[in-house]
Structure formats: structure tokens, C-alpha cells
Design a protein around this motif. Structure first.
Motif, mmCIF file in Angstrom:
data_model
loop_
_atom_site.group_PDB
_atom_site.id
_atom_site.type_symbol
_atom_site.label_atom_id
_atom_site.label_comp_id
_atom_site.label_asym_id
_atom_site.label_seq_id
_atom_site.Cartn_x
_atom_site.Cartn_y
_atom_site.Cartn_z
ATOM 1 N N MET A 189 59.034 73.593 18.159
ATOM 2 C CA MET A 189 58.214 74.427 18.961
ATOM 3 C C MET A 189 57.444 73.651 20.105
ATOM 4 N N SER A 190 57.164 74.260 21.185
ATOM 5 C CA SER A 190 56.647 73.803 22.244
ATOM 6 C C SER A 190 55.618 74.689 23.148
ATOM 7 N N SER A 191 54.834 74.231 23.653
ATOM 8 C CA SER A 191 54.115 75.018 24.761
ATOM 9 C C SER A 191 53.962 74.312 25.869
ATOM 10 N N THR A 192 53.941 75.163 26.979
ATOM 11 C CA THR A 192 53.667 74.576 28.369
ATOM 12 C C THR A 192 52.332 75.282 28.930
ATOM 13 N N ARG A 193 51.534 74.558 29.284
ATOM 14 C CA ARG A 193 50.280 74.919 29.906
ATOM 15 C C ARG A 193 50.263 74.984 31.207
ATOM 16 N N SER A 194 49.423 76.135 31.671
ATOM 17 C CA SER A 194 49.319 76.353 33.308
ATOM 18 C C SER A 194 48.195 75.865 33.903
ATOM 19 N N THR A 195 48.532 75.747 35.256
ATOM 20 C CA THR A 195 47.322 75.444 36.152
ATOM 21 C C THR A 195 47.296 76.277 37.569
ATOM 22 N N ARG A 196 46.373 76.138 38.237
ATOM 23 C CA ARG A 196 46.323 76.760 39.517
ATOM 24 C C ARG A 196 47.382 76.273 40.549
ATOM 25 N N SER A 197 47.740 75.075 40.261
ATOM 26 C CA SER A 197 49.101 74.243 41.046
ATOM 27 C C SER A 197 50.209 74.323 40.408
ATOM 28 N N GLY A 198 50.459 75.083 39.125
ATOM 29 C CA GLY A 198 51.684 75.158 38.571
ATOM 30 C C GLY A 198 51.457 74.761 36.918
ATOM 31 N N SER A 199 52.714 74.271 36.652
ATOM 32 C CA SER A 199 52.685 74.000 35.091
ATOM 33 C C SER A 199 52.948 72.446 34.824
ATOM 34 N N TYR A 200 52.730 71.867 33.744
ATOM 35 C CA TYR A 200 52.819 70.548 33.471
ATOM 36 C C TYR A 200 53.450 70.458 32.145
ATOM 37 N N ARG A 201 53.863 69.249 31.621
ATOM 38 C CA ARG A 201 54.825 69.051 30.570
ATOM 39 C C ARG A 201 54.238 69.721 29.363
ATOM 40 N N ALA A 202 55.298 70.336 28.634
ATOM 41 C CA ALA A 202 55.176 70.978 27.302
ATOM 42 C C ALA A 202 54.573 70.027 26.190
ATOM 43 N N MET A 203 53.972 70.762 25.288
ATOM 44 C CA MET A 203 53.385 70.189 23.974
ATOM 45 C C MET A 203 54.375 70.273 22.990
ATOM 46 N N SER A 204 54.732 69.459 22.309
ATOM 47 C CA SER A 204 55.448 69.508 21.108
ATOM 48 C C SER A 204 54.761 69.926 19.968
ATOM 49 N N SER A 205 55.325 70.034 18.932
ATOM 50 C CA SER A 205 54.559 70.415 17.642
ATOM 51 C C SER A 205 53.971 69.264 16.946
ATOM 52 N N THR A 206 54.106 67.966 17.367
ATOM 53 C CA THR A 206 53.444 66.919 16.932
ATOM 54 C C THR A 206 52.287 66.795 17.889
ATOM 55 N N GLU A 207 51.984 67.431 19.006
ATOM 56 C CA GLU A 207 50.907 67.080 19.725
ATOM 57 C C GLU A 207 49.980 68.157 19.932
ATOM 58 N N VAL A 208 48.657 67.769 20.536
ATOM 59 C CA VAL A 208 47.736 68.868 20.256
ATOM 60 C C VAL A 208 46.926 68.645 21.854
ATOM 61 N N GLU A 209 45.932 69.513 22.023
ATOM 62 C CA GLU A 209 45.339 69.533 23.440
ATOM 63 C C GLU A 209 43.805 69.093 22.829
ATOM 64 N N LEU A 210 43.351 67.972 23.461
ATOM 65 C CA LEU A 210 42.164 67.503 23.110
ATOM 66 C C LEU A 210 41.015 68.226 23.560
ATOM 67 N N LEU A 211 40.086 69.009 23.103
ATOM 68 C CA LEU A 211 39.192 69.953 23.823
ATOM 69 C C LEU A 211 37.838 69.179 23.726
ATOM 70 N N TYR A 212 37.377 68.671 22.679
ATOM 71 C CA TYR A 212 36.158 68.240 22.516
ATOM 72 C C TYR A 212 36.138 66.784 21.512
ATOM 73 N N ALA A 213 35.474 65.556 21.937
ATOM 74 C CA ALA A 213 35.406 64.554 21.403
ATOM 75 C C ALA A 213 33.914 64.005 21.154
ATOM 76 N N LYS A 214 33.425 63.574 20.110
ATOM 77 C CA LYS A 214 32.231 62.801 19.849
ATOM 78 C C LYS A 214 32.575 61.486 19.229
ATOM 79 N N SER A 215 32.044 60.569 20.227
ATOM 80 C CA SER A 215 32.279 58.986 19.801
ATOM 81 C C SER A 215 31.059 58.632 18.837
ATOM 82 N N LYS A 216 31.203 57.392 18.097
ATOM 83 C CA LYS A 216 30.474 56.880 17.303
ATOM 84 C C LYS A 216 29.929 57.713 16.143
#
Length: 774
Positions: free
Chosen positions: A1-28
Motif C-alpha cells: 500500500m502506498s500514498s501520494t501526498r499533494s502540494t500546490r505545485s503538484g505531487s511528490y513520491r508515494a510513501m510505502s507501507s514501511t514509511e511514514v511522514e514525520l510530523l513532530y520531533a523533540k530531540s534530547k
């Protein structure tokens, strides 16, 4: 399963089922596996979305730094130092890329936010990961002088605890930047007066995705997307702390003494009402002329009471209703008394069944507690990535019933509650439905716009006049329905000034509205007029009746869309049409059912109202006609309606709400009010003083009590029937067996109907030729 994200300029590469989109990260963020600092494990606490994931599918993860490749660590660090004021609300539906300011930059950033799915095994180098739907609670432990680093304790649905995560904010670039920014703004504290730290910021971000509620028992524990049972488990029973007015709802039954009951009503009063009852469907002026010419002095006095006149002035049908209602009420009331006032034996059984000191158990009472309204995050968690419900419709309705909706959710949720959108539809299907509704409305509207002959008829002109008259005086206190202020030019200075109105100098435009009702200048009132004229085309038999504007106004304010409001109104009117039929039979049946319910549930109050000549319950006419619209403040009206639309317990739950109002005022009425006009004035004066949540709790308790009473009666009837059958087999006497069968306890069909969730629909019959509208 994959998912293609859209932007105002078009679309970019699809995510596979082994990938995620990083929304938030806190270091240390560290794990402290031992008491030695050298064993501390630094890493990233993250939120990430899998392909086609909803908010509940977002992963909460901890990943040690040493498990990341150089490229992956760079992505994590870049996300960590993004602007801390970034509005993550946009990520809920469109992803980070669509939120960025420039499309090209957005596409680049979005690609660099796609990472391998974090490991879910805590055995693999102390990493862990779980979907937000699997998180049960989080304990927030603030930094302190004795134990410097603040920490979070994350508990899962199955009781597992992840390793405690500690926020080393002194080492975190994003935490340091955030603190410096807050210091420059001279605002280093949060809303609770505590200093900023990474764990608090993480919880704030978490609230953008799921419903987070603080426990009432432990202030440091936050429940994640809690269900009703979760909240009850984290809240003590409050039965003994109920405010004084609410305690009456859990008192045991008072045994009515029926051995010396006076006659149901004095004969003289019924003769007075029978005189009025000879009137059929006439206008208000004709009704009053006949009363003036023929009625005895006593009925003239009743009809001239200010409280009765007030209701009659608001709704023309009120006086006609009172006349019609009296026609058969004596016989029906005497019959209902025999059926609905139970004898002492059954009340004794009910008291013994429910307990001598309490009406219901602590658990049952706890289940009636009110919850916070549903916010946008919780509402979105009810749906999967395709927009279909993850829960059952009944589960969602129960949640709405016990909490209501925030304003941000109401516009969409009402479309489901009113049946505009099916509960099992997808987002795509609802888009198509919306377009079809717009087309259907335009076609319906054109029927009267393009029909010159129809608009020339006296009936259509009369309906238009009635609509415009009522629209002009509907909820004008709301800003949306107020006419714009006149701007006058100052000839000397050349400046424009706006004249402010006051009670002494009202706006001329508002005065003009009373005399030139066809000239509707407010665009929202104009649209309401168009909707009502089109509804006349949709429901030719009913036409416009006074009071419909009260039902339309909250719908329009909520949707502010002409076609959606129209179809929502048509669905609402399916429920409410029985209130407006010409023969008033729908209102008569509801008032009669409420009368029976009062006898059945509050017999002592009923007998007192009988002595006050007030068992007609006329003061409830306005309340039921427009569903308490004139009795509650605007926000309370919206909340009550959406709760009633759930049909969670009964499609006629509004009658239990009416009973709750009587129950809440039972002591005052019985101790202080002795006459018809005193009761009528007191009940009318309750308008805008009612408190919704306590009344909803009382209504629910009364319904549960009612249901238990019916269950007990049915059980007793089953036992009696069984005994009667045995007796008939053993006895040769038919007359004796007949006596036995007559001992069954009767509950009217009208009362049993209150247990049904099926809508009570009553359509108006075809309009006789020559009969006007209204």
C-alpha cells in the motif's frame, strides 16, 4: 500500500507501507534505565503518520539516536528546529507540505520528512512505537528542584507502560529556542503559571491530533481519546455531592394515597371548557369573538390572563389549540387517570425493587454525567482515511447525547444527525451528495420563481406575507440578523460617521422593518425568506405556519448555506410537522402523553396541579411547539437540539426534558402555588432561567426510572398471567377467571411508545379548497 501526498505545485513520491511522514520531533529526550547518568539513552520523541493514516493512526514513537543513520538523524534534527509556532492543525488533513508557504520549498520539505517507520519493539535498543489509538493515558511529571528533568509516563490500552521519557531541555536546541522566544515576549509561563518545558509542549501538540482530557482524580494524568467508561473510572461518584435542586431526581417514590382522591376536575370547569370547545379551525380574532359572545365569565378571565395572552400573541395557533384541546379532554383525562395513576401495591413493589434510599445505582447515576463537548480532533477520530465511520452510529450518537458538540464540529455533525448524510457514507460520496442537494434545491426554487400565475394567487401572497412578517422579527438580537448601521456623511468635516442606536433613538431601519416587511435588507433574513418560500413548494399540504422561523433560524446560523439549510430544515420538519398540522392533533397527542407521563412518574405533583386547575399543562404548549427555542439561551438551544436528534433513548425524549422541568420545580410548585394563574405565570417566567446540563441529567434519570418501572410492571403482569392461566386450568368457573385476568396493570400505548427510538411522523393531509395558510 502506498500514498501520494499533494502540494500546490503538484505531487511528490508515494510513501510505502514501511514509511511514514514525520510530523513532530523533540530531540534530547532520554531514557534513564539505571540511576547512573552514563547509562542514559538520548533519542527523539516523535509523531509520524503512516500512509492513508487518520489522526488515530499517528504513531507516538521513541527512537534512540544510535539507531538512526546520518541521513535519518539529519531529518529528525531539521524537524526538531522547525518554527515551534507552526500550525500543526493543517497537518490533520493535508500534510506538512501543503501548509508550507512556498510550493517548491514545501515539496522539498515534504520529501525530506518521509522516513522509515519507527521500530515498535522496546526490546530493540529501547525504541518503542504505538498508534495514538493504542495510548490510554499519559502522566505528566513537571520538572522540579529535587528531580530536575520533567518526564512523561505513557500507558497503553492493555496496561503496558513504556519506558519513562525524560526531557533534557537544557540540551535540546528546539526547547532552548522556544524558551528564549518566550522570554523575549515576556511570557515565560503557560496558562497554569508554570515554566515552559518540552513535555508540556509535546502535550500541546498532541491535542492537535486527538482528544486529551485531564483526569478529575489525578491532575497530572491525561486520558487520550477517552470513552465514557474511561472518564467514569477516573472520576468518583458524585451522588452525595449533587446540588440541592438535583437531589429530588434520586429520591424514592412517594406512595400516593389513592383512597380519598377528589373528583378529577370540577364539573363547572369542564362546562366552561366545553363552551370553548365548540369552536373549530378559525382565526384568532374569530375565536376571541366567540369567547367574548358566548363564554362564561370564568373562561373569559382565563383567556384574558396576561400569561395566556403572551403565548397566544406569539403563536396564533395557541388559542385555537386550547379550544380544540378542551373538546374531548374531560373523557380522556378521566380515562387516563384510571390507567396511569398506579395503585399503592405496584408503587410499593417499585420502591422495593429500586431500593428504599435510592432510585438507581451509583453506576447508573454516574453514566448520566455530562461530558465535555466533542471537539474537532475527537470528531475526526471517528472516521477512517476514506471518511467512513470507524465506530457505530449509535456509539457516536451516545457520545453526542452525553456531551454535545463544539461549534467547529456542529456544521458537519448536524448533517449526519439530521439525515442529510448517511452515517455509512465516505467523504467522496458526501461530496457527490452535496452537489446533488444543490441542484435539487435550485430546481425546486425555480418552480415558484418562474411561475407568475402561482405568485399571483391570494394563497401564495398570504403565505409570503406571513413568512416575511415572521422572518423580520426572528432572532434580531443576533449580529447576523441585524441590519447594517447607516453611515452618514458629515458635511462640514467630510468625515463619515456611524450613528449608534440606543433604546431612546432606535435605528430607523429597524422601525421600518415593522411596516415595510417585504423590504428585507439583511441578506441572511432574505435567504431565510427564500428557503421558507421554497419549502412551501416542497410541502404543498402544510404551507407556512407561525413558529417555523424559530426552527429554521439556528439551522441557518450554523450552516450559512442556502441549499444545505433548506434540506436540513426539511429533515427537521419531518420530526416537527406534527406540531403544525391544521387540526392540532399532533400537539394534542404530545400534551396528552405528557399528561399521562406526569401521572405515571410524579403522581403527587399531578394531584397538586389538579387542585390548581392546571393539569391541561398549557404552559408547555410553546415549549413543545418550537422545541424549547424560547425557553433557553441560544447556545443551550443548539446543544439541546443536537442531543434530541440523536434519539439515543427515545425519539420523544423532549417529553422527558419537559417532565424534568416539572420535577425540578416540584417542591416550589407544591409548597407555594395554589391557583391556575400562579402556576401559569411561574412556569412562563422560567424562560431564559433554565440550566441545561442539570435538566439533561434529570431527564436521563427520569427516563431510566420510567424504563425500570415499565420492566417491573411487565414482570408483574407476566406473573399474574401465569397465575391466571394456572387458575383457569384448575377452575371450572369462567367468571372467577375473568376477575383474575382483570387484575393486569395497564400501561397505555402512548407511554410505551416513549421507549421507541423510531421517529413519530405525522404528515399534513391535503389542504381543502378555499382553506388559507397558517
Amino acid at each position: 500500500m502506498s500514498s501520494t501526498r499533494s502540494t500546490r505545485s503538484g505531487s511528490y513520491r508515494a510513501m510505502s507501507s514501511t514509511e511514514v511522514e514525520l510530523l513532530y520531533a523533540k530531540s534530547k529526550v532520554y531514557l534513564h534505565p539505571t540511576t547512573s547518568k552514563k547509562d542514559n539513552i538520548p533519542g527523539f520523541l516523535t509523531l509520524s503518520r503512516p500512509a492513508n493514516g487518520t489522526n488515530l493512526d499517528v504513531l507516538l514513537s521513541f527512537t534512540p539516536e544510535n539507531q538512526l543513520s546520518a541521513e535519518e538523524r539529519s531529518i529528525y534534527e531539521n524537524v526538531d528546529v522547525e518554527d515551534i509556532d507552526l500550525d500543526l492543525q493543517a497537518l490533520n488533513s493535508i500534510g506538512f507540505a501543503a501548509f508550507s508557504a512556498e510550493a517548491s520549498s514545501a515539496a522539498k520539505t515534504a520529501v525530506t520528512r518521509i522516513i522509515p517507520r519507527p521500530s515498535s519493539s522496546s526490546l530493540s535498543g529501547y525504541s518503542f512505537s504505538a498508534a495514538l489509538s493504542f495510548i490510554y493515558s499519559i502522566q505528566v511529571r513537571n520538572p522540579s528542584a529535587g528531580y530536575w528533568y520533567g518526564s512523561l509516563v505513557i500507558n497503553t490500552q492493555d496496561g503496558e507502560k513504556f519506558p519513562i521519557v525524560f526531557f533534557h531541555d537544557d540540551e535540546s536546541p528546539s526547547s532552548n529556542s522556544s524558551q528564549r522566544l518566550k522570554n523575549r515576549r515576556f511570557d515565560p509561563f503557560d496558562e497554569n503559571g508554570q515554566l515552559y518545558w518540552g513535555g508540556k509542549h509535546f502535550m500541546m501538540i498532541l491535542e492537535k491530533f486527538v482528544n486529551v482530557q485531564k483526569s478529575t482524580v489525578a491532575s497530572s494524568v491525561y486520558l487520550i481519546n477517552p470513552e465514557s467508561n474511561d472518564l467514569r473510572n477516573f472520576a468518583p461518584f458524585k451522588v452525595k455531592d449533587v446540588p440541592e435542586p438535583n437531589k429530588k431526581s434520586i429520591e424514592p417514590f412517594k406512595l400516593p394515597d389513592l383512597t380519598n382522591v377528589n373528583k378529577f376536575i370540577a364539573t363547572a370547569k369542564w362546562k366552561v371548557l366545553e363552551t370553548v370547545a365548540t369552536i373549530t379551525a378559525r382565526t384568532k380574532s374569530q375565536v376571541m369573538d366567540i369567547i367574548e359572545d358566548n363564554a362564561p365569565l370564568s373562561v373569559k378571565q382565563i383567556m384574558n390572563k396576561p400569561e395566556v395572552q403572551k403565548i397566544g400573541d406569539e403563536f396564533d395557533s395557541a388559542r385555537v389549540y386550547l379550544a380544540k384541546w378542551a373538546q374531548q379532554v374531560k373523557e380522556e383525562a378521566e380515562e387516563s387517570q384510571r390507567k396511569n395513576l398506579l395503585n399503592n401495591d405496584i408503587y410499593n413493589k417499585i420502591n422495593n425493587e429500586l431500593g428504599s434510599n435510592e432510585l438507581l445505582t451509583d453506576e447508573e447515576i454516574s453514566q448520566t454525567s455530562r461530558r465535555k463537548e466533542i471537539n474537532q480532533q475527537e470528531w475526526e477520530s471517528f472516521f477512517d482515511y476514506s471518511g467512513r465511520l470507524c465506530l457505530t452510529a449509535d456509539e457516536v450518537k451516545s457520545r453526542i447525547f452525553h456531551g454535545g458538540l463544539e461549534d467547529s464540529v456542529r456544521k458537519e455533525a448536524w448533517l449526519f444527525l439530521l439525515g442529510i448524510y448517511p452515517w455509512d457514507s465516505s467523504t467522496e460520496e458526501r461530496i457527490l451528495l452535496r452537489k446533488s442537494y444543490e441542484t435539487a434545491y435550485e430546481e425546486l426554487k425555480l418552480r415558484w420563481i418562474e411561475d407568475d400565475d402561482k405568485r399571483a394567487t391570494e394563497f401564495w401572497k398570504d403565505q409570503k406575507h406571513r413568512i416575511e412578517k415572521d422572518v423580520n422579527r426572528t432572532d434580531r438580537q443576533l449580529p447576523i440578523f441585524q441590519n447594517p448601521k447607516k453611515s452618514t456623511s458629515n458635511a462640514e468635516s467630510g468625515d463619515n460617521a456611524t450613528r449608534e442606536s440606543s433604546p431612546e433613538t432606535p435605528d430607523e431601519e429597524e422601525l421600518d422593518d415593522e411596516f415595510d416587511i417585504s423590504n428585507i435588507r439583511n441578506p441572511h433574513l432574505y435567504i431565510m425568506r427564500e428557503i421558507l418560500l421554497t419549502y412551501n413548494e416542497h410541502n404543498l399540504n402544510l404551507g407556512y405556519v407561525q413558529g417555523m422561523t424559530d426552527l429554521l433560524s439556528p439551522l441557518y446560523v450554523t450552516f450559512q448555506d442556502e441549499s444545505l439549510t433548506f434540506w436540513a430544515f426539511t429533515k427537521f420538519m419531518q420530526r416537527m410537522e406534527r406540531n403544525f398540522v391544521r387540526d392540532q392533533s399532533g400537539m394534542k397527542l404530545q400534551m396528552s402523553t405528557l399528561n399521562k407521563l406526569l401521572q405515571f412518574m410524579l403522581p403527587e405533583l399531578y394531584k397538586h396541579l389538579d387542585k390548581c386547575n392546571s393539569i391541561d399543562l398549557f404552559f408547555f404548549f410553546r415549549m413543545l411547539l418550537v422545541l424549547f427555542k424560547r425557553e433557553l439561551e441560544w447556545p443551550q438551544v443548539l446543544r439541546l437540539w443536537e442531543i434530541l436528534w440523536t434519539d439515543c433513548y427515545s425519539s420523544q425524549f423532549h417529553l422527558f426534558f419537559a417532565l424534568a422541568i416539572l420535577s425540578d420545580n416540584e417542591r416550589i410548585i407544591m409548597q407555594n402555588l395554589k391557583q391556575f394563574d400562579e402556576v401559569l405565570k411561574y412556569m412562563n417566567d422560567l424562560s431564559m432561567t433554565l440550566h441545561l446540563d442539570p435538566l439533561l441529567i434529570r431527564s436521563e434519570l427520569l427516563f431510566l426510572k420510567f424504563k425500570r418501572m415499565i420492566d417491573i410492571i411487565d414482570r408483574e403482569n407476566s406473573i399474574k398471567k401465569l397465575n391466571s392461566d394456572v387458575y383457569m386450568r384448575r377452575s371450572s368457573s369462567a367468571s372467577n377467571s375473568s376477575v383474575k385476568s382483570n387484575e393486569m396493570i395497564e400501561v397505555s400505548d402512548d407511554l410505551r411508545q416513549l421507549l421507541s427510538r423510531e421517529l413519530v411522523i405525522q404528515k399534513e393531509v391535503p389542504r381543502p379548497e378555499g382553506v388559507g395558510g397558517g
